[in-house]
Design a protein around this motif. Structure first.
Motif, mmCIF file in Angstrom:
data_model
loop_
_atom_site.group_PDB
_atom_site.id
_atom_site.type_symbol
_atom_site.label_atom_id
_atom_site.label_comp_id
_atom_site.label_asym_id
_atom_site.label_seq_id
_atom_site.Cartn_x
_atom_site.Cartn_y
_atom_site.Cartn_z
ATOM 1 N N ILE A 150 -6.915 1.372 -0.861
ATOM 2 C CA ILE A 150 -5.746 1.827 -0.102
ATOM 3 C C ILE A 150 -6.081 2.968 0.848
ATOM 4 N N LEU A 151 -6.896 3.930 0.384
ATOM 5 C CA LEU A 151 -7.166 5.128 1.180
ATOM 6 C C LEU A 151 -8.538 5.124 1.836
ATOM 7 N N GLY A 152 -9.414 4.210 1.421
ATOM 8 C CA GLY A 152 -10.773 4.214 1.928
ATOM 9 C C GLY A 152 -10.924 3.443 3.225
ATOM 10 N N GLY A 153 -12.117 3.537 3.800
ATOM 11 C CA GLY A 153 -12.434 2.774 4.988
ATOM 12 C C GLY A 153 -11.636 3.185 6.209
ATOM 13 N N SER A 154 -11.713 2.350 7.219
ATOM 14 C CA SER A 154 -11.031 2.663 8.480
ATOM 15 C C SER A 154 -9.524 2.560 8.365
ATOM 16 N N GLY A 155 -9.041 1.728 7.442
ATOM 17 C CA GLY A 155 -7.594 1.563 7.303
ATOM 18 C C GLY A 155 -6.922 2.704 6.566
ATOM 19 N N GLY A 156 -7.708 3.489 5.825
ATOM 20 C CA GLY A 156 -7.115 4.560 5.031
ATOM 21 C C GLY A 156 -6.485 5.656 5.855
ATOM 22 N N SER A 157 -7.034 5.904 7.046
ATOM 23 C CA SER A 157 -6.511 6.996 7.873
ATOM 24 C C SER A 157 -5.066 6.748 8.293
ATOM 25 N N ARG A 158 -4.675 5.481 8.390
ATOM 26 C CA ARG A 158 -3.297 5.166 8.792
ATOM 27 C C ARG A 158 -2.286 5.518 7.698
ATOM 28 N N ARG A 159 -2.769 5.650 6.469
ATOM 29 C CA ARG A 159 -1.848 5.874 5.346
ATOM 30 C C ARG A 159 -1.834 7.328 4.893
ATOM 31 N N ARG A 160 -2.603 8.177 5.566
ATOM 32 C CA ARG A 160 -2.671 9.574 5.132
ATOM 33 C C ARG A 160 -1.355 10.303 5.349
ATOM 34 N N PRO A 178 0.820 -1.226 0.000
ATOM 35 C CA PRO A 178 0.000 0.000 0.000
ATOM 36 C C PRO A 178 0.849 1.269 0.000
ATOM 37 N N GLY A 179 1.945 1.261 0.769
ATOM 38 C CA GLY A 179 2.842 2.419 0.777
ATOM 39 C C GLY A 179 3.505 2.622 -0.570
ATOM 40 N N VAL A 180 3.892 1.511 -1.219
ATOM 41 C CA VAL A 180 4.484 1.605 -2.562
ATOM 42 C C VAL A 180 3.479 2.207 -3.540
ATOM 43 N N CYS A 181 2.237 1.778 -3.420
ATOM 44 C CA CYS A 181 1.178 2.302 -4.292
ATOM 45 C C CYS A 181 1.037 3.811 -4.129
ATOM 46 N N ILE A 182 1.008 4.278 -2.887
ATOM 47 C CA ILE A 182 0.848 5.718 -2.613
ATOM 48 C C ILE A 182 2.037 6.502 -3.157
ATOM 49 N N ILE A 183 3.239 6.009 -2.909
ATOM 50 C CA ILE A 183 4.449 6.718 -3.357
ATOM 51 C C ILE A 183 4.501 6.790 -4.881
ATOM 52 N N LEU A 184 4.157 5.692 -5.548
ATOM 53 C CA LEU A 184 4.179 5.689 -7.017
ATOM 54 C C LEU A 184 3.114 6.620 -7.591
ATOM 55 N N MET A 185 1.945 6.655 -6.959
ATOM 56 C CA MET A 185 0.900 7.544 -7.467
ATOM 57 C C MET A 185 1.337 9.005 -7.356
#
Length: 623
Positions: A110-120, A9-16
């Motif tokens: 990756i960013l939705g739901g309750s788990g998304g807040s951890r990746r903001r 998920p972190g790789v996805c965010i960084i690449l985007m």
């Protein structure tokens, strides 16, 4: 293995976020295919990530209907293959549409739901880094430098290739960071604040009126949300809002390019005229439009004398610069209705999520990002979608609507439970991974082709036709499905051909024929082919082709100029002069018709007329 999957998920965010900065040094057009490759890699990382949130069923259903109707519109268009693969320069065919849809779905995961807040926090840091780097490039370009290359007289767009795209990315970066930045004074907060200011600066330096309007909306709302969270009085909030507006106004006034564009009416008249002509096109194709990427070939039929005088035909429009009109042109009224339904379903999902979210900071984050996305949509009322901006915004939209889903119903049969939690989840993910790998198998060679395309264009301009032809053939091998590879090659050879290079003219004929086979309605391909015929000695073929092109597009100045030359080559000086005078009347600001007229009168021995035409050409050219 499990630990590696948790990092995806972190790789996805960084690449985007990195897709904003991706560009292709040495390519002909450096800002599309390489960005698509990076976005697809981000999507791949997201698909392989552990199970997360998902799109609501209603959003999924409408989204699937949109994609299905786009495919129908492609199939029913005049050039289904060209519509399917997309046209230069944005290539918004099925592959690009799938990338947008996949970014939306992966964003939900990756960013939705309750788990998304951890990746903001990671999203904010990634966007802040991209924003600061983009600001440095934009500032250098604003000072007249070209750190990424490009012509000095062409309006730059940093790593986006387009000034409005640059500005809109700056707005998105500023909006997301404004939603996330808190009061903690650690290095991450200061870094994100620097990224926020950099994003706002990128928007201002772009000089885009649409971007500056979007920035104002985002700044006002985020300032209101920040002040409201701290229980400021109405008077203080009004003062804070005024301060935000004043800050943006001062920044705009301090940047000469932004100030000049904001205070000028340049492009405004042309935009209104483009929308008017686009409505005529839509009225004739209400059911399925002209297919994605069909606009550039369909529009010339609807242009008029005012267009020739105000806009001209030097840069053919490939989009209506308005997203509702873009949807109508691509898929008719059914596609527009489906897009509006998708927006409505997504809005309902976001409102539901806002109601269900308890922490005030999370609600504020969702609200500010929602307004940022809405500001982007408002800016697209005067602009177009592109992989540089739409992929990232689709990712953020997915994060807004993504939900954890309801509790699965209890099933007594353990085999059914195992199947539901296993195969029903694995199969869609595996299918998505295979589709993305297939998309990469197309996108990577397509990006690679930009290097021989650039080499071919340079060689053709330098008169090295053999080297140019070899480079273009290499590019065509990498992109055999792309009709515009042949079009761009034909245009590259047409320039030297019109200067008298017969070998270049023969090459223009060869590549122009290839382009016309794939897109027979392309005025650009037809013009390049006619120039090739004209200067390779086949004047009658040039005249016949130009006659048909003029009949289809009676307000194209360039066509009358070329036909005037062909008429004179066939010995009909009266018709030649008539065509050239008509071209001059269509676009009174153009010096080319008068220069050709001066040459013709000189060869006819009309000394006075030649001198008059030459003086007129010099005055228009500013000599």
């Amino acid at each position: 293995m499990k630990r590696a999957l948790t990092r995806l998920p972190g790789v996805c965010i960084i690449l985007m976020a990195a897709s904003i900065l991706a560009f292709q040094p040495g390519g002909l057009f450096r800002f599309v295919w390489i960005k698509l490759v990076v976005v697809l890699l981000a999507v791949l990382a997201g698909l392989l990530s552990p199970v997360g949130a998902r799109l609501p069923p209603a959003v999924k259903a409408v989204l699937a209907a949109c994609v299905l109707w786009i495919a129908v519109a492609m199939t029913l268009s005049d050039t289904p293959l060209a519509s399917l693969v997309g046209r230069w320069p944005r290539y918004e065919g099925l592959l690009m549409v799938v990338a947008y849809v996949a970014s939306f779905a992966v964003g939900a995961k990756i960013l939705g739901g309750s788990g998304g807040s951890r990746r903001r926090a990671l999203l904010s840091l990634s966007l802040a880094a991209a924003g600061i780097a983009l600001f440095v490039i934009a500032a250098l370009e604003s000072a007249g430098l070209r750190p990424l290359g490009g012509e000095a007289d062409v309006r730059p767009g940093a790593t986006l290739g387009n000034a409005t795209d640059q500005g809109l990315v700056g707005v998105v970066i500023a909006g997301v960071l404004a939603a996330q930045v808190g009061l903690d004074k650690n290095w991450q907060t200061w870094f994100c604040r620097a990224g926020l200011l950099a994003g706002a600066g990128v928007a201002v330096l772009s000089g885009s009126r649409a971007a500056m309007a979007a920035l104002l909306i985002v700044a006002l709302f985020s300032a209101f949300a920040w002040m409201n969270a701290r229980s400021w009085t109405s008077l203080k909030m009004a003062a804070g809002a005024a301060l935000a507006v004043a800050g943006i106004a001062v920044a705009v006034m301090l940047v000469p390019s932004a100030r000049d564009r904001l205070l000028s009416a340049g492009t405004v008249d042309g935009r209104w005229l483009l929308w008017d002509r686009s409505l005529g096109l839509v009225a004739d194709h209400p059911a399925t439009g002209v297919g994605p990427s069909g606009f550039v070939d369909a529009l010339p039929v609807y242009l008029n004398r005012e267009w020739a005088r105000t806009v001209g035909d030097s840069f053919p429009a490939d989009s209506p610069h308005n997203w509702p009109l873009q949807a109508l042109a691509a898929g008719g009224f059914p596609l527009l209705v489906l897009v509006l339904a998708l927006i409505a379903a997504s809005a309902v999902a976001v409102v539901r999520r806002l109601r269900e979210t308890e922490p005030a900071a999370d609600r504020r984050y969702l609200a500010v990002v929602l307004v940022t996305v809405a500001a982007y949509a408002l800016a697209l009322l005067t602009h177009f979608t592109s992989i540089g901006t739409t992929g990232l915004v689709a990712f953020l939209c997915g994060g807004l609507v993504g939900s954890d889903g309801g509790k699965p119903a209890r099933v007594r049969n353990r085999f059914i439970t195992a199947f539901a939690s296993g195969a029903l989840r694995v199969v869609p993910r595996l299918t998505g991974v295979l589709l993305v790998l297939g998309a990469l198998a197309v996108a990577v060679p397509a990006a690679t082709a930009e290097w021989p395309m650039r080499a071919g264009a340079r060689a053709a301009a330098a008169g090295n036709n053999a080297e140019a032809g070899q480079a273009f053939h290499q590019a065509r091998q990498l992109r055999p499905w792309d009709s515009d590879t042949a079009l761009l090659a034909a245009q590259a050879f047409a320039g030297p051909a019109s200067a008298g290079d017969q070998d270049a003219a023969r090459q223009a004929v060869e590549w122009g024929r290839l382009a016309r086979e794939r897109t027979p309605g392309s005025q650009e391909a037809g013009t390049a082919l006619a120039v090739g015929y004209l200067y390779s000695g086949d004047v009658p073929a040039a005249k016949d082709l130009l006659d048909s092109l003029v009949a289809e597009s009676p307000y194209s100045t360039a066509l009358y100029v070329h036909r005037g030359v062909a008429q004179f080559g066939m010995g009909d000086s009266v018709e030649a002069i008539t065509d050239l005078e008509h071209a001059a009347s269509l676009d009174p600001s153009l010096d080319t018709p008068w220069r050709v007229l001066a040459n013709i009168h000189q060869r006819l021995g009309n000394v006075q007329e030649a001198a008059t035409a030459s003086q007129r050409a010099d005055s228009l050219a500013g000599k």
